[in-house]
Design an enzyme around this catalytic site. Structure first.
Site, PDB file in Angstrom:
ATOM      1  N   HIS A  33       0.799  -1.231   0.000  1.00 26.07           N
ATOM      2  CA  HIS A  33       0.000   0.000   0.000  1.00 26.07           C
ATOM      3  C   HIS A  33       0.830   1.279   0.000  1.00 26.07           C
ATOM      4  O   HIS A  33       0.282   2.375  -0.021  1.00 26.07           O
ATOM      5  CB  HIS A  33      -0.930   0.010   1.212  1.00 26.07           C
ATOM      6  CG  HIS A  33      -0.203   0.271   2.504  1.00 26.07           C
ATOM      7  ND1 HIS A  33       0.538  -0.686   3.140  1.00 26.07           N
ATOM      8  CD2 HIS A  33      -0.076   1.397   3.238  1.00 26.07           C
ATOM      9  CE1 HIS A  33       1.081  -0.172   4.224  1.00 26.07           C
ATOM     10  NE2 HIS A  33       0.735   1.089   4.315  1.00 26.07           N
TER      11      HIS A  33
HETATM   12  C1  UD1 Z   1      -1.902   5.177   6.204  1.00 29.46           C
HETATM   13  C2  UD1 Z   1      -0.571   5.677   6.802  1.00 29.46           C
HETATM   14  C3  UD1 Z   1       0.500   4.623   6.616  1.00 29.46           C
HETATM   15  C4  UD1 Z   1       0.045   3.278   7.149  1.00 29.46           C
HETATM   16  C5  UD1 Z   1      -1.292   2.910   6.504  1.00 29.46           C
HETATM   17  C6  UD1 Z   1      -1.816   1.597   7.025  1.00 29.46           C
HETATM   18  C7  UD1 Z   1      -0.057   8.088   6.712  1.00 29.46           C
HETATM   19  C8  UD1 Z   1       0.718   9.112   5.981  1.00 29.46           C
HETATM   20  N1  UD1 Z   1      -0.105   6.877   6.128  1.00 29.46           N
HETATM   21  O1  UD1 Z   1      -1.686   5.015   4.812  1.00 29.46           O
HETATM   22  O2  UD1 Z   1       1.663   5.022   7.315  1.00 29.46           O
HETATM   23  O3  UD1 Z   1       1.013   2.307   6.843  1.00 29.46           O
HETATM   24  O4  UD1 Z   1      -2.236   3.939   6.791  1.00 29.46           O
HETATM   25  O5  UD1 Z   1      -2.935   1.175   6.312  1.00 29.46           O
HETATM   26  O6  UD1 Z   1      -0.599   8.378   7.744  1.00 29.46           O
HETATM   27  N2  UD1 Z   1      -9.136   4.748   2.282  1.00 29.46           N
HETATM   28  C9  UD1 Z   1     -10.366   4.130   2.234  1.00 29.46           C
HETATM   29  N3  UD1 Z   1     -10.903   3.712   3.427  1.00 29.46           N
HETATM   30  C10 UD1 Z   1     -10.277   3.897   4.618  1.00 29.46           C
HETATM   31  C11 UD1 Z   1      -9.042   4.547   4.644  1.00 29.46           C
HETATM   32  C12 UD1 Z   1      -8.474   4.961   3.472  1.00 29.46           C
HETATM   33  O7  UD1 Z   1     -10.948   3.940   1.184  1.00 29.46           O
HETATM   34  O8  UD1 Z   1     -10.827   3.488   5.650  1.00 29.46           O
HETATM   35  C13 UD1 Z   1      -8.516   5.173   1.014  1.00 29.46           C
HETATM   36  C14 UD1 Z   1      -8.834   6.627   0.655  1.00 29.46           C
HETATM   37  O9  UD1 Z   1      -8.931   6.709  -0.725  1.00 29.46           O
HETATM   38  C15 UD1 Z   1      -7.581   7.340   1.102  1.00 29.46           C
HETATM   39  C16 UD1 Z   1      -6.503   6.301   0.834  1.00 29.46           C
HETATM   40  O10 UD1 Z   1      -7.122   5.042   1.102  1.00 29.46           O
HETATM   41  O11 UD1 Z   1      -7.374   8.531   0.421  1.00 29.46           O
HETATM   42  C17 UD1 Z   1      -5.295   6.441   1.673  1.00 29.46           C
HETATM   43  O12 UD1 Z   1      -5.628   6.542   3.062  1.00 29.46           O
HETATM   44  P1  UD1 Z   1      -4.625   7.311   4.060  1.00 29.46           P
HETATM   45  O13 UD1 Z   1      -5.089   7.139   5.456  1.00 29.46           O
HETATM   46  O14 UD1 Z   1      -4.395   8.693   3.573  1.00 29.46           O
HETATM   47  O15 UD1 Z   1      -3.251   6.557   3.823  1.00 29.46           O
HETATM   48  P2  UD1 Z   1      -2.903   5.002   3.811  1.00 29.46           P
HETATM   49  O16 UD1 Z   1      -2.362   4.655   2.480  1.00 29.46           O
HETATM   50  O17 UD1 Z   1      -4.027   4.179   4.345  1.00 29.46           O
END
Ligand code: UD1
Length: 393
Positions: free
Chosen positions: A236
């Site tokens: 991811h």
């Molecule tokens: C985040 C953390 C990362 C961690 C990861 C674990 C930061 C910078 N990144 O990354 O360190 O390893 O979590 O999973 O804090 N989304 C959904 N549903 C959710 C959450 C996210 O659809 O419940 C999608 C959204 O499109 C979102 C994208 O995933 O924009 C990324 O989510 P985000 O929390 O920004 O970063 P992660 O890649 O999950």
């Protein structure tokens, strides 16, 4: 909230955080002098990225939910700061515990340390904080901030997590580290030794707490997998999944590798969305030996970890869990903030170009070494509680 008890906020935001706060919540809850309060920032919000973990880990629904959701780094960090500042002023915690390295970790730290100094009415127990233990010269007019899993460094500032780690560790009052390399990183950065306490790896506490339940799961059979014959994939990181060319290349390699050892891939929402947007998802789904799954809850996922032949990942936690369990792990990254999993564990780093070769080399090895890393023993939460006792008497 009892006026007499020490009020501690445990901050959780994203999937890997829940496994880190749960053992500490349980350990604190069994103490009479403290009231742990779970604060969920809402960074992860899907049912299978958040709620299912609360159930698995036996922790109550968050008492406080900030509901910030997704956004750019600045948006997400700013929203958490704004919401959490209001909560801090209203609920006056004595200590906040931030974990890991996600955006909410740094955001809550910033909000707390920037509360106006000398306004001791902001916290309920300012006079009870044993400041001599901290050896600090400032007066606390705000809650103490403790970082659990402090000191990890990849030395790669293109990773958002590295920025979050550096800023959080520079600002927190108490730094609870998992291993000796983390202590060294902090002292090299000029952080006072008085702030650093090595407590061990809290993720291992969750694993041990739920070991029986994990082993009782039927995940393996549910997906018709064979014991120690498949590779478990989780990917991811933006560096692996956000660029269309890189992700295309990666998908091709996964399909090739799956012809040698079947792969199971519970796919992160970020990765799924990108694979769909770049037109790569259909090909992944139809690959014969590659099984795409929705994200799984903790115990079902860990059942797949316990029983796999190897893991192929870019996650931080899985590097540690596989080392602890003696399971080979290939980490698709040029660096790791957890070098101990390479030097004393089962982890190896790989570039995308070398991925097939690295997996071949690993498949040729048969040994499952035992993990002897000090303080990765399932007893970290107890040591954290003892540390907290030292600050409040
Ligand atoms: C985040 C953390 C990362 C961690 C990861 C674990 C930061 C910078 N990144 O990354 O360190 O390893 O979590 O999973 O804090 N989304 C959904 N549903 C959710 C959450 C996210 O659809 O419940 C999608 C959204 O499109 C979102 C994208 O995933 O924009 C990324 O989510 P985000 O929390 O920004 O970063 P992660 O890649 O999950």
């Amino acid at each position: 909230m009892s006026k007499n008890k020490i009020n501690i906020h445990l901050i959780a935001a994203a999937r890997p955080n829940f496994m880190k706060i749960a053992p500490l919540y349980h350990a604190l809850k069994s103490e009479g002098w403290v009231e742990p309060v779970i604060v969920h920032t809402g960074q992860h919000y899907d049912l299978n990225m958040s709620d299912v973990f609360f159930e698995d880990l036996g922790i109550p629904e968050p008492a406080i939910h900030l509901g910030v959701g997704s956004g750019t780094h600045a948006t997400q960090t700013g929203k958490v700061m704004m919401s959490y500042e209001k909560v801090l002023v209203e609920s006056k915690p004595d200590l906040i515990v931030v974990v890991g390295d996600v955006n909410s970790t740094v955001a809550c730290t910033l909000a707390a340390v920037k509360l106006p100094a000398h306004s001791s009415e902001l916290i309920a127990h300012s006079k009870t904080i044993n400041q001599t233990n901290l050896n600090t010269t400032y007066e606390l007019g705000r809650p103490l901030v403790a970082h659990l899993e402090a000191g990890l460094r990849s030395f790669d500032r293109t990773m958002p997590e590295e920025i979050n780690r550096l800023v959080t560790d520079a600002l927190a009052d108490i730094l609870w580290t998992p291993s000796a390399d983390a202590d060294e990183n902090l002292t090299r950065e000029g952080i006072s030794k008085d702030k650093i306490q090595r407590v061990g790896n809290i993720m291992i506490d969750s694993l041990e707490m739920l070991r029986d339940k994990i082993q009782a799961q039927t995940t393996l059979n549910d997906f018709s997998l064979k014991l120690q014959e498949y590779g478990l994939v989780t990917l991811h990181r933006p560096s692996n999944v956000d660029n269309p060319e890189t992700l295309k290349n990666l998908c091709t390699k996964l399909i090739e590798i799956s012809k040698k050892a079947p792969l199971v891939f519970p796919i992160h929402p970020r990765t799924r969305k990108n694979a769909e947007t770049f037109g790569l998802f259909a090909e992944l789904e139809k690959a014969e030996h590659l099984l795409i799954l929705e994200p799984l809850n903790y115990v079902r996922f860990m059942n797949l970890v316990f029983n796999c032949r190897f893991a192929l990942t870019d996650s931080g936690g899985i590097q540690e869990e596989t080392t602890y369990l003696g399971i080979p792990c290939v980490t698709l990254r040029p660096n790791t903030e957890r070098p101990i999993t390479v030097s004393q564990g089962t982890n190896r780093l790989s570039t995308l170009d070398d991925l097939e070769e690295t997996v071949d080399g690993m498949l040729a090895e048969k040994i499952r070494p035992e993990c002897n890393i000090p303080l990765w023993d399932g007893k970290t939460a107890g040591r954290v509680v003892d540390s907290i006792k030292g600050f409040f008497n």
